[in-house]
Structure formats: C-alpha cells, structure tokens
Write a protein that holds these residues in place. Structure first.
Motif, PDB file in Angstrom:
ATOM      1  N   GLU A 136       0.849  -1.185   0.000  1.00 38.57           N
ATOM      2  CA  GLU A 136       0.000   0.000   0.000  1.00 38.57           C
ATOM      3  C   GLU A 136       0.891   1.242   0.000  1.00 38.57           C
ATOM      4  N   VAL A 137       0.808   2.014  -1.082  1.00 32.50           N
ATOM      5  CA  VAL A 137       1.647   3.206  -1.221  1.00 32.50           C
ATOM      6  C   VAL A 137       0.777   4.452  -1.091  1.00 32.50           C
ATOM      7  N   HIS A 138       1.095   5.300  -0.116  1.00 26.73           N
ATOM      8  CA  HIS A 138       0.456   6.603   0.025  1.00 26.73           C
ATOM      9  C   HIS A 138       1.332   7.596  -0.714  1.00 26.73           C
ATOM     10  N   LEU A 139       0.882   8.001  -1.905  1.00 30.94           N
ATOM     11  CA  LEU A 139       1.697   8.805  -2.806  1.00 30.94           C
ATOM     12  C   LEU A 139       1.329  10.283  -2.700  1.00 30.94           C
ATOM     13  N   PHE A 140       2.354  11.109  -2.477  1.00 30.37           N
ATOM     14  CA  PHE A 140       2.192  12.551  -2.438  1.00 30.37           C
ATOM     15  C   PHE A 140       3.042  13.165  -3.544  1.00 30.37           C
ATOM     16  N   ASP A 141       2.669  14.368  -3.959  1.00 29.79           N
ATOM     17  CA  ASP A 141       3.469  15.110  -4.928  1.00 29.79           C
ATOM     18  C   ASP A 141       4.317  16.159  -4.213  1.00 29.79           C
ATOM     19  N   GLY A 142       5.536  16.357  -4.701  1.00 28.15           N
ATOM     20  CA  GLY A 142       6.349  17.446  -4.188  1.00 28.15           C
ATOM     21  C   GLY A 142       5.678  18.774  -4.502  1.00 28.15           C
ATOM     22  N   VAL A 143       5.663  19.683  -3.548  1.00 27.21           N
ATOM     23  CA  VAL A 143       4.901  20.925  -3.719  1.00 27.21           C
ATOM     24  C   VAL A 143       5.759  22.186  -3.661  1.00 27.21           C
ATOM     25  N   ASP A 144       7.006  22.058  -3.260  1.00 26.60           N
ATOM     26  CA  ASP A 144       7.836  23.240  -3.020  1.00 26.60           C
ATOM     27  C   ASP A 144       9.086  23.175  -3.887  1.00 26.60           C
ATOM     28  N   ARG A 145       9.269  24.158  -4.740  1.00 24.96           N
ATOM     29  CA  ARG A 145      10.430  24.178  -5.634  1.00 24.96           C
ATOM     30  C   ARG A 145      11.754  24.289  -4.877  1.00 24.96           C
ATOM     31  N   ARG A 146      11.670  24.664  -3.618  1.00 18.91           N
ATOM     32  CA  ARG A 146      12.891  24.819  -2.814  1.00 18.91           C
ATOM     33  C   ARG A 146      13.348  23.506  -2.199  1.00 18.91           C
ATOM     34  N   THR A 147      12.654  22.391  -2.487  1.00 18.88           N
ATOM     35  CA  THR A 147      12.981  21.103  -1.864  1.00 18.88           C
ATOM     36  C   THR A 147      13.359  20.070  -2.926  1.00 18.88           C
ATOM     37  N   PRO A 148      14.564  20.165  -3.490  1.00 21.09           N
ATOM     38  CA  PRO A 148      14.958  19.239  -4.559  1.00 21.09           C
ATOM     39  C   PRO A 148      15.065  17.789  -4.112  1.00 21.09           C
ATOM     40  N   ASP A 149      15.222  17.542  -2.798  1.00 22.14           N
ATOM     41  CA  ASP A 149      15.369  16.176  -2.277  1.00 22.14           C
ATOM     42  C   ASP A 149      14.095  15.635  -1.630  1.00 22.14           C
ATOM     43  N   CYS A 150      12.952  16.231  -1.928  1.00 19.72           N
ATOM     44  CA  CYS A 150      11.719  15.789  -1.259  1.00 19.72           C
ATOM     45  C   CYS A 150      11.367  14.342  -1.566  1.00 19.72           C
ATOM     46  N   VAL A 151      11.957  13.775  -2.591  1.00 23.87           N
ATOM     47  CA  VAL A 151      11.718  12.371  -2.953  1.00 23.87           C
ATOM     48  C   VAL A 151      12.226  11.401  -1.887  1.00 23.87           C
ATOM     49  N   PHE A 152      12.986  11.922  -0.896  1.00 26.77           N
ATOM     50  CA  PHE A 152      13.566  11.078   0.147  1.00 26.77           C
ATOM     51  C   PHE A 152      12.903  11.357   1.508  1.00 26.77           C
ATOM     52  N   PRO A 153      11.635  10.985   1.702  1.00 26.34           N
ATOM     53  CA  PRO A 153      10.918  11.341   2.938  1.00 26.34           C
ATOM     54  C   PRO A 153      11.381  10.589   4.172  1.00 26.34           C
ATOM     55  N   ASN A 154      12.108   9.482   3.995  1.00 33.36           N
ATOM     56  CA  ASN A 154      12.514   8.694   5.163  1.00 33.36           C
ATOM     57  C   ASN A 154      13.483   9.443   6.075  1.00 33.36           C
ATOM     58  N   ASN A 155      14.024  10.571   5.589  1.00 33.07           N
ATOM     59  CA  ASN A 155      14.975  11.331   6.400  1.00 33.07           C
ATOM     60  C   ASN A 155      14.309  12.251   7.414  1.00 33.07           C
ATOM     61  N   TRP A 156      13.081  12.694   7.153  1.00 35.99           N
ATOM     62  CA  TRP A 156      12.487  13.681   8.060  1.00 35.99           C
ATOM     63  C   TRP A 156      11.429  13.111   9.001  1.00 35.99           C
ATOM     64  N   PHE A 157      10.962  11.891   8.767  1.00 40.13           N
ATOM     65  CA  PHE A 157      10.059  11.289   9.746  1.00 40.13           C
ATOM     66  C   PHE A 157      10.178   9.764   9.720  1.00 40.13           C
ATOM     67  N   SER A 158       9.815   9.153  10.834  1.00 35.95           N
ATOM     68  CA  SER A 158       9.699   7.688  10.909  1.00 35.95           C
ATOM     69  C   SER A 158       8.496   7.352  11.776  1.00 35.95           C
ATOM     70  N   THR A 159       7.966   6.154  11.590  1.00 38.88           N
ATOM     71  CA  THR A 159       6.800   5.704  12.351  1.00 38.88           C
ATOM     72  C   THR A 159       7.152   4.424  13.092  1.00 38.88           C
ATOM     73  N   HIS A 160       6.424   4.197  14.195  1.00 41.78           N
ATOM     74  CA  HIS A 160       6.794   3.097  15.078  1.00 41.78           C
ATOM     75  C   HIS A 160       5.557   2.453  15.677  1.00 41.78           C
ATOM     76  N   ALA A 161       5.685   1.157  15.974  1.00 43.90           N
ATOM     77  CA  ALA A 161       4.583   0.410  16.555  1.00 43.90           C
ATOM     78  C   ALA A 161       4.103   1.082  17.841  1.00 43.90           C
ATOM     79  N   VAL A 162       2.862   0.835  18.178  1.00 41.86           N
ATOM     80  CA  VAL A 162       2.185   1.404  19.344  1.00 41.86           C
ATOM     81  C   VAL A 162       1.886   2.891  19.138  1.00 41.86           C
ATOM     82  N   GLY A 163       1.999   3.381  17.905  1.00 42.58           N
ATOM     83  CA  GLY A 163       1.470   4.684  17.581  1.00 42.58           C
ATOM     84  C   GLY A 163       2.381   5.876  17.729  1.00 42.58           C
TER      85      GLY A 163
END
Length: 309
Positions: free
Chosen positions: A63-90
């Motif tokens: 299941e892929v939740h796909l978003f589009d890059g929205v800000d021209r100032r963010t050339p690396d937005c394709v790499f979202p794993n760097n700015w957030f992570s999720t973990h079990a138990v919420g």
C-alpha cells in the motif's frame, strides 16, 4: 512463497513524486551524489521514475500513500525517510536535518494523513535540535532493528550522538554507532547506504567499518539476532546494494532495491535473500543522481491502521 508478517517489513509506505527534482547544491558531503549540474529534463524523468516504482510496488500488494512534491525549494523531497519515521504502538518521530533546504521537506499534510488513517498516540519532534547544530536524519542516519530494538548508526555530521541517544531513550532502542569510510577515507554519510536489516537476513558492507573491534561488535550483534549476514563489497555498496528495504506484499515479503544493485549481487547472495523475500528491482537512474536510492525514497509505516468505519 507465502510467509507470515513481520515487524521489520511494513505493508504500507509513504512516497513522494519529485515534481521539482534537481541535484541538491546543499548536500555535497554525500559522496554518492553526482557533481554534474541537473538538466532541465531531470524533474520530468525523476517524476516518471518514481511513478513507475510506485506501480511496481502496488502490483506486489504494497500500500503506497503517494504525495506530490509541492515546493520548488525542496529538490530532495523524494527522500521522505529522512524527516520522519513511524513506530509500533502509535509513535512518530520528526527529525532535525542538516541542510537548510531539506528542513522545508517536513509536511503537516503527511502527518495528518498518518493520524487519519493509522492509530497515532504522539509525535516527538526533534527538529528544534537544528538550532544547536544537532542532526539525526531519520532512517537514513539510523538503520533500525525493530525486533531486537537496536539503532545502528554511522557516525557523521548528519548523525549527532546526542540526538541519537535522545531518540533511543524515547523509543527504547539501543544505540550502536560506528565510523565507516570508503577506500579513499571519506566517511559514509548515511547508514542506510551501508546496510539493510530484513526479517531473516542482513546486508552490510562490514569491511567499510573503520575500527576492526567495532566491526566485530556490529557483526556479533547482527549474528545474535539469528539473521543470515550477507557481507557486501565496497563496489556493491557503491551500486546501492545496501540501500534496500524489505516490505510486506499481499502474499509474500519483497526486497525492493535498485535494478543495478540487484545485478551487482552474486548468485549465492541472491539465493539467501530469495529464501525469505522476493527480489523486486526498481529503475530510478535520475533520482540516483542526488545520492540516494530505493530505500531513501520509501518511508515505511509501522503504525496500526484504523478500523474502517
């Protein structure tokens, strides 16, 4: 091949289509990054590559939740794993980023989607550490063993020991930091180009760990997990063989990785992986110019889905 689900392999992910892609001029500490200037056509190519990769993963039942890059100032937005992570138990973590333009990648709409579709108890935001020059670039800086609760981390400017220990205290991980360098003595910038932890195996360029005693410590810990350790050469690391991610598909676990990386693996290495996961190669040659590969484009969702109303 049908296998049971694993804490290590998420079945849902976030990916971002990079409509304004270019090589980031603020991240040239990354030796994997191209030094050539971006062409006017790179954004279109990168966007199409990401779209094609999403379709491949969806065909395998991810299941892929796909978003589009929205800000021209963010050339690396394709790499979202760097700015957030999720973990079990919420739990969700939001991270401090070294490059100023990468800090602009943090998006409330993605966090809102996670809160709407998954059970989220809290969000721990470490981004304020940027004011003190302390960085921890998510699951690029750390490779997490979700089962044995160990955070493996290559020492670099992008991985502050203080931030790492704070994350590990809050999320109940044991930090295991070490220095890794290439043949020219240049430090590896992110841990997830050096190693990948899956359910039944680990891929790691262990010979790039500079201190021999520390290398033994890391290999011993990985071996204690019961996983098969697949040692990668520096050439295989350069081809992003370590930058892979195990995901749960509809019928089996898969290992998503770069096509070039898969071709760099030896037959015996592929056989060990295939005992528990299906190799799924993806083609993202333009995106690679920014110094990241398949793992970097995928932010795994380790949260519990909300029941349908």
């Amino acid at each position: 091949m049908t296998v049971s689900k694993s804490l290590q392999a998420p079945s849902s992910v976030v990916m971002i289509r990079p409509l304004h892609f270019s090589v980031n001029s603020e991240t040239f500490d990354n030796a994997f990054q191209s030094s050539k200037p971006s062409s006017s056509d790179d954004a279109r190519k990168a966007s199409q590559e990401l779209s094609d990769a999403v379709e491949v993963l969806r065909r395998h039942g991810v299941e892929v939740h796909l978003f589009d890059g929205v800000d021209r100032r963010t050339p690396d937005c394709v790499f979202p794993n760097n700015w957030f992570s999720t973990h079990a138990v919420g739990h969700i973590a939001v991270y401090p980023m070294m490059a100023p333009n990468r800090r602009l990648e943090r998006r409330s709409d993605i966090l809102d989607m996670l809160k709407t579709n998954f059970r989220v108890q809290d969000i721990l935001d470490y981004s304020g550490l940027e004011h003190d020059g302390l960085y921890l670039e998510g699951t690029g800086a750390m490779v997490l063993d979700h089962v044995d609760r160990i955070a493996y981390a290559v020492e670099s400017e992008r991985t502050s020991q203080i931030a790492l220990e704070r994350f590990c205290t809050h999320f109940n991980y044991e930090p295991m930091a070490f220095r890794a360098v290439d043949a020219h003595g240049q430090a590896v910038y992110h841990t997830n180009v050096l190693m990948c932890i899956a359910t039944d195996f680990v891929m790691i360029g262990s010979r790039m760990i500079e201190n021999e005693a520390r290398r033994r410590d890391v290999l011993n810990r990985l071996g204690q997990s019961g996983r098969i350790v697949i040692d990668l050469s520096e050439d295989q690391i350069r081809k992003f063989a370590g930058n892979a991610i195990e995901l749960q598909g509809s019928e089996q676990r898969i290992l998503a990785l770069l096509e070039t990386a898969m071709n760099a693996l030896r037959a015996d290495q592929k056989a060990k992986i295939s005992d528990s996961a299906v190799l799924v190669p993806l083609k993202i040659p333009t995106i690679e110019l920014s110094g990241g590969s398949v793992r970097c484009t995928i932010a795994g969702i380790h949260l519990t889905p909300r029941a349908c109303v």
